[in-house]
Scaffold this motif. Structure first.
Motif, mmCIF file in Angstrom:
data_model
loop_
_atom_site.group_PDB
_atom_site.id
_atom_site.type_symbol
_atom_site.label_atom_id
_atom_site.label_comp_id
_atom_site.label_asym_id
_atom_site.label_seq_id
_atom_site.Cartn_x
_atom_site.Cartn_y
_atom_site.Cartn_z
ATOM 1 N N LEU A 155 -9.577 8.029 -4.361
ATOM 2 C CA LEU A 155 -9.146 8.195 -2.849
ATOM 3 C C LEU A 155 -7.652 7.526 -2.553
ATOM 4 O O LEU A 155 -7.110 8.242 -1.834
ATOM 5 C CB LEU A 155 -10.260 7.280 -2.040
ATOM 6 N N SER A 156 -7.447 6.566 -3.301
ATOM 7 C CA SER A 156 -6.090 5.757 -3.071
ATOM 8 C C SER A 156 -4.864 6.828 -3.414
ATOM 9 O O SER A 156 -4.114 7.124 -2.557
ATOM 10 C CB SER A 156 -6.057 4.397 -3.762
ATOM 11 N N PRO A 157 -5.185 7.569 -4.782
ATOM 12 C CA PRO A 157 -3.788 8.493 -5.068
ATOM 13 C C PRO A 157 -4.112 9.681 -3.869
ATOM 14 O O PRO A 157 -2.890 10.260 -3.645
ATOM 15 C CB PRO A 157 -4.233 8.731 -6.457
ATOM 16 N N LEU A 158 -5.434 10.077 -3.755
ATOM 17 C CA LEU A 158 -5.556 11.078 -2.964
ATOM 18 C C LEU A 158 -4.739 10.901 -1.491
ATOM 19 O O LEU A 158 -4.184 11.685 -1.106
ATOM 20 C CB LEU A 158 -6.651 11.565 -2.732
ATOM 21 N N ALA A 159 -5.008 9.635 -0.910
ATOM 22 C CA ALA A 159 -4.407 9.219 0.295
ATOM 23 C C ALA A 159 -2.916 9.360 0.461
ATOM 24 O O ALA A 159 -2.283 9.746 1.301
ATOM 25 C CB ALA A 159 -4.999 7.817 0.785
ATOM 26 N N LYS A 160 -2.393 8.759 -1.002
ATOM 27 C CA LYS A 160 -0.839 8.797 -1.269
ATOM 28 C C LYS A 160 -0.429 10.193 -0.745
ATOM 29 O O LYS A 160 0.680 10.365 -0.146
ATOM 30 C CB LYS A 160 -0.520 8.263 -2.161
ATOM 31 N N VAL A 161 -0.899 11.223 -1.494
ATOM 32 C CA VAL A 161 -0.819 12.590 -1.487
ATOM 33 C C VAL A 161 -0.748 13.056 -0.056
ATOM 34 O O VAL A 161 0.001 13.672 0.388
ATOM 35 C CB VAL A 161 -1.541 13.608 -2.506
ATOM 36 N N GLY A 216 -2.164 6.058 5.371
ATOM 37 C CA GLY A 216 -1.274 5.051 4.952
ATOM 38 C C GLY A 216 -1.785 3.622 4.509
ATOM 39 O O GLY A 216 -1.370 3.213 3.501
ATOM 40 N N MET A 217 -2.593 3.365 5.441
ATOM 41 C CA MET A 217 -3.520 2.104 5.046
ATOM 42 C C MET A 217 -4.093 2.198 3.770
ATOM 43 O O MET A 217 -4.081 1.260 2.789
ATOM 44 C CB MET A 217 -4.293 1.482 6.238
ATOM 45 N N MET A 218 -4.889 3.117 3.800
ATOM 46 C CA MET A 218 -5.766 3.363 2.487
ATOM 47 C C MET A 218 -4.876 3.503 1.369
ATOM 48 O O MET A 218 -5.211 3.117 0.202
ATOM 49 C CB MET A 218 -6.520 4.778 2.692
ATOM 50 N N ALA A 219 -3.702 4.477 1.354
ATOM 51 C CA ALA A 219 -2.774 4.705 0.250
ATOM 52 C C ALA A 219 -2.232 3.380 -0.290
ATOM 53 O O ALA A 219 -1.978 3.108 -1.503
ATOM 54 C CB ALA A 219 -1.653 5.635 0.812
ATOM 55 N N GLY A 220 -2.084 2.223 0.586
ATOM 56 C CA GLY A 220 -1.226 1.188 0.116
ATOM 57 C C GLY A 220 -2.115 -0.043 0.003
ATOM 58 O O GLY A 220 -1.547 -1.139 -0.088
ATOM 59 N N TRP A 221 -3.267 -0.152 0.214
ATOM 60 C CA TRP A 221 -4.224 -1.136 0.283
ATOM 61 C C TRP A 221 -4.761 -1.878 -1.163
ATOM 62 O O TRP A 221 -5.553 -0.767 -1.946
ATOM 63 C CB TRP A 221 -5.397 -0.669 1.173
ATOM 64 N N ASP A 222 -4.063 -2.680 -1.761
ATOM 65 C CA ASP A 222 -4.380 -3.189 -2.989
ATOM 66 C C ASP A 222 -5.022 -4.556 -2.730
ATOM 67 O O ASP A 222 -4.495 -5.574 -2.378
ATOM 68 C CB ASP A 222 -3.091 -3.327 -3.839
ATOM 69 N N LEU A 223 -6.173 -4.786 -3.051
ATOM 70 C CA LEU A 223 -7.112 -5.854 -2.874
ATOM 71 C C LEU A 223 -6.939 -6.862 -3.913
ATOM 72 O O LEU A 223 -7.214 -8.139 -4.012
ATOM 73 C CB LEU A 223 -8.430 -5.561 -2.581
ATOM 74 N N ASP A 224 -6.542 -6.670 -5.059
ATOM 75 C CA ASP A 224 -6.748 -7.450 -6.354
ATOM 76 C C ASP A 224 -5.974 -8.485 -6.231
ATOM 77 O O ASP A 224 -6.408 -9.633 -6.466
ATOM 78 C CB ASP A 224 -6.005 -6.760 -7.506
ATOM 79 N N PRO A 225 -4.664 -8.604 -5.395
ATOM 80 C CA PRO A 225 -3.929 -9.935 -5.456
ATOM 81 C C PRO A 225 -4.688 -10.917 -4.659
ATOM 82 O O PRO A 225 -4.722 -12.099 -4.623
ATOM 83 C CB PRO A 225 -2.637 -9.489 -4.956
ATOM 84 N N LEU A 226 -5.218 -10.458 -3.475
ATOM 85 C CA LEU A 226 -6.091 -11.263 -2.641
ATOM 86 C C LEU A 226 -7.385 -12.010 -3.258
ATOM 87 O O LEU A 226 -7.420 -12.975 -3.340
ATOM 88 C CB LEU A 226 -6.323 -10.483 -1.317
ATOM 89 N N VAL A 227 -8.144 -11.053 -3.846
ATOM 90 C CA VAL A 227 -9.065 -11.204 -4.461
ATOM 91 C C VAL A 227 -8.825 -12.526 -5.221
ATOM 92 O O VAL A 227 -9.646 -13.365 -5.658
ATOM 93 C CB VAL A 227 -9.968 -10.142 -4.960
ATOM 94 N N ASN A 228 -7.759 -12.294 -6.101
ATOM 95 C CA ASN A 228 -7.729 -13.323 -7.307
ATOM 96 C C ASN A 228 -7.097 -14.566 -6.842
ATOM 97 O O ASN A 228 -7.088 -15.512 -7.479
ATOM 98 C CB ASN A 228 -6.597 -12.872 -8.234
#
Length: 297
Positions: A155-161, A216-228
């Motif tokens: 979904l994330s790459p698709l959201a970017k497109v 745009g929110m879906m496309a740019g949402w990266d949770l890894d830095p927060l979870v770490n």
């Protein structure tokens, strides 16, 4: 890229029946003009409520009255969502949205006492705490999206497109108006909304600017830095989740709570992803219990 290049919602035209309309105000902070619902005694402790991806301030229409008697309740539409305008692409990613929210709070000259976030809104609040934009006494997450939703690798790459396709927002909005898209999206939440809630989501999803903001929110949402970095959050956090949420399983809240030094999870049996919309009294009761426990020391 400014999201206002596509048709935005007009509060005068589209917000005539918006829940708690009388509490709405518009606040400029930097390049963003925020729609904020501001209700309750001005000098009371502040309760900040943050909605999730694709929603808006209406999401807390049922919860606001439970707190506005003894709190000043602030409920903004996030950048790219609802009646908030002026957002740029960088404002839709987690760090940018945290920064924008911090700017809004500084403009309002307010420091929230308790904060409540739904889904991605919970992740945003935790990020804002890490970034120093928030220092509340208590954080509450509702069906907190602290893990990638299943299928996100696709979904994330698709959201970017879709986000960069100039026709996407208008096409999705048209589908919402004539193709039953809203009904399918709401069914996927596992929650049975009232007619007012359905009407609000129908209005939002039929608007191209809101659709573009959500993508745009879906496309740019990266949770890894927060979870770490969850282990760095020292504020008490209660992650409330519905056991029957088909979008963000309750195990996500249980798992995240173990990494939060002051974390705990509260699981209710039913309600689906929009638990706070269909059972606001239940959520208010859980929040009030924690407030009483915290005040008792």
């Amino acid at each position: 890229m400014n999201l206002d290049m596509v048709r935005t919602l007009s509060f005068a035209r589209d917000g005539k029946t918006w829940p708690h309309r009388d509490a709405s105000r518009f606040v400029r902070s930097g390049h963003i003009v925020w729609h904020v619902q501001d209700q309750g005694p001005p000098a009371a402790p502040v309760c900040l409520m943050i909605h999730g991806t694709g929603a808006a301030s209406h999401s807390f229409r049922g919860l606001i009255p439970f707190f506005s008697q003894d709190h000043r309740v602030l409920v903004p539409d996030l950048p790219g969502h609802g009646f908030t305008t002026g957002a740029r692409r960088r404002d839709l990613a987690l760090p940018g949205m945290s920064r924008a929210l911090g700017g809004l709070l500084r403009t309002l000259e307010t420091k929230p006492d308790i904060v409540i976030g739904h889904s991605a809104g919970a992740a945003l609040l935790l990020q804002a705490v890490l970034d120093g934009h928030l220092a509340p006494r208590l954080v509450f997450g509702l069906n907190s999206a602290l893990e990638a939703i299943p299928g996100n690798a696709f979904l994330s790459p698709l959201a970017k497109v879709l986000f960069f396709n100039p026709w996407t927002a208008n096409t999705v909005a048209m589908q919402a108006r004539i193709g039953g898209l809203v009904q399918r999206l709401l069914k996927a939440t596992g929650s049975q909304l009232d007619d007012e809630g359905k009407a609000c989501y129908a209005l939002l999803v039929s608007n191209p600017a809101h659709v573009k903001g959500a993508l745009g929110m879906m496309a740019g949402w990266d949770l890894d830095p927060l979870v770490n970095r969850l282990g760095e959050i020292r504020v008490p956090v209660n992650l409330i989740a519905a056991a029957d949420d088909p979008m963000v399983p309750a195990r996500v809240s249980r798992s995240a709570a173990r990494f939060l030094p002051g974390g705990r999870s509260s699981i209710v049996e039913t309600g689906g992803h929009l638990l706070h919309e269909i059972a606001p009294g239940r959520i208010a009761g859980l929040v009030r219990e924690d407030l009483a426990r915290f005040q008792a020391g």
